[in-house]
Design a protein around this motif. Structure first.
Motif, PDB file in Angstrom:
ATOM      1  N   ASP A   1     -83.681 -47.522 -55.877  1.00  0.00           N
ATOM      2  CA  ASP A   1     -83.656 -47.639 -54.413  1.00  0.00           C
ATOM      3  C   ASP A   1     -83.231 -49.036 -53.970  1.00  0.00           C
ATOM      4  O   ASP A   1     -82.454 -49.194 -53.021  1.00  0.00           O
ATOM      5  CB  ASP A   1     -85.027 -47.295 -53.820  1.00  0.00           C
ATOM      6  CG  ASP A   1     -85.292 -45.795 -53.827  1.00  0.00           C
ATOM      7  OD1 ASP A   1     -84.324 -45.023 -53.988  1.00  0.00           O
ATOM      8  OD2 ASP A   1     -86.465 -45.396 -53.692  1.00  0.00           O
TER       9      ASP A   1
ATOM     10  N   GLU B   1     -77.620 -41.618 -44.654  1.00  0.00           N
ATOM     11  CA  GLU B   1     -78.532 -41.039 -45.639  1.00  0.00           C
ATOM     12  C   GLU B   1     -77.779 -40.292 -46.732  1.00  0.00           C
ATOM     13  O   GLU B   1     -78.158 -40.329 -47.901  1.00  0.00           O
ATOM     14  CB  GLU B   1     -79.544 -40.106 -44.945  1.00  0.00           C
ATOM     15  CG  GLU B   1     -80.574 -40.839 -44.107  1.00  0.00           C
ATOM     16  CD  GLU B   1     -81.291 -41.944 -44.889  1.00  0.00           C
ATOM     17  OE1 GLU B   1     -81.697 -41.686 -46.046  1.00  0.00           O
ATOM     18  OE2 GLU B   1     -81.435 -43.056 -44.356  1.00  0.00           O
ATOM     19  N   ALA B   2     -76.680 -39.623 -46.346  1.00  0.00           N
ATOM     20  CA  ALA B   2     -75.868 -38.924 -47.345  1.00  0.00           C
ATOM     21  C   ALA B   2     -75.207 -39.928 -48.286  1.00  0.00           C
ATOM     22  O   ALA B   2     -75.118 -39.708 -49.507  1.00  0.00           O
ATOM     23  CB  ALA B   2     -74.805 -38.068 -46.659  1.00  0.00           C
ATOM     24  N   GLU B   3     -74.764 -41.035 -47.728  1.00  0.00           N
ATOM     25  CA  GLU B   3     -74.148 -42.070 -48.550  1.00  0.00           C
ATOM     26  C   GLU B   3     -75.165 -42.659 -49.522  1.00  0.00           C
ATOM     27  O   GLU B   3     -74.872 -42.882 -50.702  1.00  0.00           O
ATOM     28  CB  GLU B   3     -73.582 -43.167 -47.651  1.00  0.00           C
ATOM     29  CG  GLU B   3     -72.878 -44.279 -48.424  1.00  0.00           C
ATOM     30  CD  GLU B   3     -72.412 -45.396 -47.520  1.00  0.00           C
ATOM     31  OE1 GLU B   3     -71.315 -45.912 -47.741  1.00  0.00           O
ATOM     32  OE2 GLU B   3     -73.162 -45.761 -46.587  1.00  0.00           O
ATOM     33  N   LYS B   4     -76.371 -42.913 -49.031  1.00  0.00           N
ATOM     34  CA  LYS B   4     -77.417 -43.442 -49.900  1.00  0.00           C
ATOM     35  C   LYS B   4     -77.706 -42.475 -51.046  1.00  0.00           C
ATOM     36  O   LYS B   4     -77.917 -42.907 -52.189  1.00  0.00           O
ATOM     37  CB  LYS B   4     -78.701 -43.700 -49.094  1.00  0.00           C
ATOM     38  CG  LYS B   4     -78.653 -44.936 -48.214  1.00  0.00           C
ATOM     39  CD  LYS B   4     -80.006 -45.166 -47.545  1.00  0.00           C
ATOM     40  CE  LYS B   4     -80.003 -46.445 -46.715  1.00  0.00           C
ATOM     41  NZ  LYS B   4     -81.316 -46.681 -46.081  1.00  0.00           N
ATOM     42  N   GLU B   5     -77.716 -41.198 -50.748  1.00  0.00           N
ATOM     43  CA  GLU B   5     -77.985 -40.202 -51.792  1.00  0.00           C
ATOM     44  C   GLU B   5     -76.875 -40.218 -52.838  1.00  0.00           C
ATOM     45  O   GLU B   5     -77.136 -40.132 -54.047  1.00  0.00           O
ATOM     46  CB  GLU B   5     -78.119 -38.812 -51.163  1.00  0.00           C
ATOM     47  CG  GLU B   5     -78.527 -37.715 -52.143  1.00  0.00           C
ATOM     48  CD  GLU B   5     -79.892 -37.971 -52.775  1.00  0.00           C
ATOM     49  OE1 GLU B   5     -80.111 -37.489 -53.920  1.00  0.00           O
ATOM     50  OE2 GLU B   5     -80.735 -38.644 -52.156  1.00  0.00           O
ATOM     51  N   GLN B   6     -75.630 -40.340 -52.390  1.00  0.00           N
ATOM     52  CA  GLN B   6     -74.519 -40.430 -53.347  1.00  0.00           C
ATOM     53  C   GLN B   6     -74.652 -41.669 -54.225  1.00  0.00           C
ATOM     54  O   GLN B   6     -74.456 -41.605 -55.445  1.00  0.00           O
ATOM     55  CB  GLN B   6     -73.183 -40.467 -52.600  1.00  0.00           C
ATOM     56  CG  GLN B   6     -72.749 -39.123 -52.027  1.00  0.00           C
ATOM     57  CD  GLN B   6     -71.417 -39.238 -51.310  1.00  0.00           C
ATOM     58  OE1 GLN B   6     -71.225 -40.110 -50.468  1.00  0.00           O
ATOM     59  NE2 GLN B   6     -70.482 -38.369 -51.653  1.00  0.00           N
TER      60      GLN B   6
ATOM     61  N   ARG C   1     -77.392 -43.277 -54.897  1.00  0.00           N
ATOM     62  CA  ARG C   1     -78.551 -43.079 -55.778  1.00  0.00           C
ATOM     63  C   ARG C   1     -78.137 -42.280 -57.013  1.00  0.00           C
ATOM     64  O   ARG C   1     -78.482 -42.630 -58.151  1.00  0.00           O
ATOM     65  CB  ARG C   1     -79.653 -42.355 -54.986  1.00  0.00           C
ATOM     66  CG  ARG C   1     -81.042 -42.466 -55.598  1.00  0.00           C
ATOM     67  CD  ARG C   1     -82.104 -41.919 -54.661  1.00  0.00           C
ATOM     68  NE  ARG C   1     -82.301 -42.766 -53.497  1.00  0.00           N
ATOM     69  CZ  ARG C   1     -82.044 -42.417 -52.253  1.00  0.00           C
ATOM     70  NH1 ARG C   1     -81.545 -41.220 -51.984  1.00  0.00           N
ATOM     71  NH2 ARG C   1     -82.252 -43.244 -51.261  1.00  0.00           N
ATOM     72  N   ASN C   2     -77.369 -41.241 -56.802  1.00  0.00           N
ATOM     73  CA  ASN C   2     -76.903 -40.428 -57.928  1.00  0.00           C
ATOM     74  C   ASN C   2     -75.994 -41.222 -58.865  1.00  0.00           C
ATOM     75  O   ASN C   2     -76.045 -41.066 -60.091  1.00  0.00           O
ATOM     76  CB  ASN C   2     -76.159 -39.193 -57.410  1.00  0.00           C
ATOM     77  CG  ASN C   2     -77.075 -38.208 -56.716  1.00  0.00           C
ATOM     78  OD1 ASN C   2     -78.282 -38.203 -56.981  1.00  0.00           O
ATOM     79  ND2 ASN C   2     -76.526 -37.372 -55.847  1.00  0.00           N
TER      80      ASN C   2
END
Length: 507
Positions: free
Chosen positions: A467, A491-496, A498-499
């Motif tokens: 994170d 938030e979608a960018e952060k999830e990408q 993170r992956n």
């Protein structure tokens, strides 16, 4: 100095007789550049939360002006031009000894020589001091540059140069030295500026550099950053635990003197790390979004970023640098007497510098900045430092397999061409497998190179760090805006991201 070349493929409406010829030229240029332009939702969406720094009111004013003139005027126009800017380059074994004549030719009388404590003891600095003395050029030496500089070490260097008030600068060393010299030049010309004024937004104020700076000659002693030809300077902003920098064409050196004799003293570990920086410069600039997919179009040419997206000129330099690095970096690291390989790597670093200095880099570099800045305590072997260090090339390359697996769908043809540069037979590879094939080729290259961490875990990172790494990547707007396939919503960018960090833990 090489003049900037400005090319505008989407020329405005023209009712004159040259319209058909212009249209044919534009069509040809587009065909040459992108037979299959990547489909990147991030860059067709002008509302991306942090990638577009110019105020909407500026764009509105531009739209009003262009509307009055009869041009097409959607508020959020895509870029239509790219600029080619690079330092003059002199390349050849032994050219270091010419630098005294260069300063005499330009009429310089007080030169600030910038280096570090290691390079100060090497032949390159001895030759520089002899050359300046021989021509009667006065100089003072600042040799306290920090490897992987921090804002504190940059400020110390600026405090040295301001009272000396040189009329020219000379940087002798690796990227850390050259970048430090660029910022000494900048803040000596702007003595009253706040340090954050010119730092890239959003960590700094992103102020453009309106004035011409003093002449700067750069003599690289590593084959990696390509800093001798770019307008980019990178450092750690300690309070934010983030790497950032300043990027503007006016920062670029007047002349880069590339002498292969100066890179012969590099330890193998430094050769490897520097070379991996070249590798990622080439890969990222080759796969960056096309320049004409970037929004918004600048309201004034001075606002056009140095990192513009892939374009037909940068492509030539990036692909050439990639091929050379794949061929010569393993030889250079393995055999300190392989002068041909070392010379070709210095040339590849400069070629990649011209490529990414105009096209830009994206995810490997964006993710590398928090990797370096949030180092849990890793110290890379082969570096003469007492503190923990993740060399820049190592921090960039460690995520490369994960990154290009992710970006593959954006432009399969480009990823397959990159895989082919690694020696992969792509004749029967499916387009949907392009990213995986390139990722596998990069992994194999890194493993064979030897002594490289096989993922973030080898650097001491774990799931508990992801994170913070993501949060440290988000502010790298100037490079994230060039990343194909990155989502528009925060938030979608952060999830990408993170992956991507999770995928980069091991390979």
């Amino acid at each position: 100095m090489v003049a900037a070349v400005r090319i505008a493929p989407n020329a405005v409406a023209d009712n004159g007789p040259n319209l058909k010829a212009a249209t044919r030229a534009v069509s040809l240029l587009r065909t040459v550049q992108y037979a299959h332009p990547p489909n990147c939702p991030c860059h067709s969406n002008p509302g991306h939360h942090h990638h577009h720094h110019q105020a909407k009111s500026q764009v509105d004013r531009y739209a009003q002006r262009t509307s009055r003139r009869g041009y097409a005027s959607p508020v959020d126009q895509k870029e239509y031009a790219f600029e080619m800017a690079a330092s003059s380059i002199r390349f050849g074994p032994g050219v270091t000894k010419e630098v005294g004549m260069d300063f005499k030719n330009m009429g310089a009388k007080r030169v600030c020589v910038v280096t570090d404590s290691t390079v100060r003891r090497l032949t390159a600095m001895k030759q520089v001091e002899e050359a300046l003395t021989r021509e009667g050029v006065e100089f003072e030496v600042f040799d306290k540059v920090r490897v992987e500089p921090k804002d504190s070490s940059i400020k110390e260097a600026i405090s040295f140069s301001k009272p000396y008030a040189p009329d020219a600068f000379l940087a002798v060393g690796g990227g850390s030295v050259i970048d430090t010299a660029k910022l000494m030049n900048l803040y000596t010309e702007y003595p009253d500026a706040d340090f954050l004024d010119f730092v890239n937004a959003p960590l700094g104020n992103g102020r453009p550099i309106e004035r011409a700076l003093k002449p700067l000659i750069a003599i690289p002693t590593t084959a990696g950053t390509g800093s001798e030809t770019t307008g980019t300077a990178i450092f750690d902003l300690v309070a934010k635990r983030a790497k950032t920098g300043i990027a503007h064409r006016n920062l670029k050196p007047t002349l880069g003197i590339c002498d292969p004799l100066n890179t012969r003293t590099m330890p193998a570990a430094v050769k490897a790390s520097s070379g991996l920086d070249v590798l990622c410069h080439a890969l990222e600039s080759w796969t960056a979004i096309p320049y004409n997919q970037r929004t918004p179009r600048p309201t004034n040419p001075i606002m056009r970023p140095a990192y513009q997206g892939a374009n037909p000129i940068s492509d030539i330099f990036s692909l050439s640098a990639l091929r050379s690095t794949v061929k010569y970096l393993p030889r250079s690291v393995k055999d300190p007497e392989d002068f041909e390989a070392q010379s070709e790597m210095l040339l590849a670093a400069t070629l990649a510098g011209v490529g990414f200095g105009n096209a830009g880099v994206h995810l490997c570099h964006g993710m590398s900045y928090p990797i370096s800045g949030q180092n849990p305590g890793y110290k890379h072997g082969g570096y003469e430092v007492d503190t923990p260090i993740i060399p820049h090339g190592v921090s960039v390359a460690v995520s490369a397999p994960a990154v290009f697996r992710f970006t593959g769908p954006s432009n399969p043809e480009r990823h397959l061409a990159a895989a082919e540069a690694f020696g992969v037979d792509i004749s029967n590879v499916r387009r949907e497998d392009a990213g995986a094939v390139l990722a596998d080729a990069i992994q194999e290259f890194l493993v064979k190179l030897g002594d490289q961490p096989r993922g973030l875990k080898d650097l001491g990172f774990g799931a508990e760090h992801v994170d913070a790494l993501v949060e440290g990547t988000i502010p790298q707007a100037r490079v994230l805006m060039l990343a194909p396939g990155l989502r528009t919503e925060l938030e979608a960018e952060k999830e990408q991201l993170r992956n991507l960090f999770e995928d980069a833990m091991t390979y």
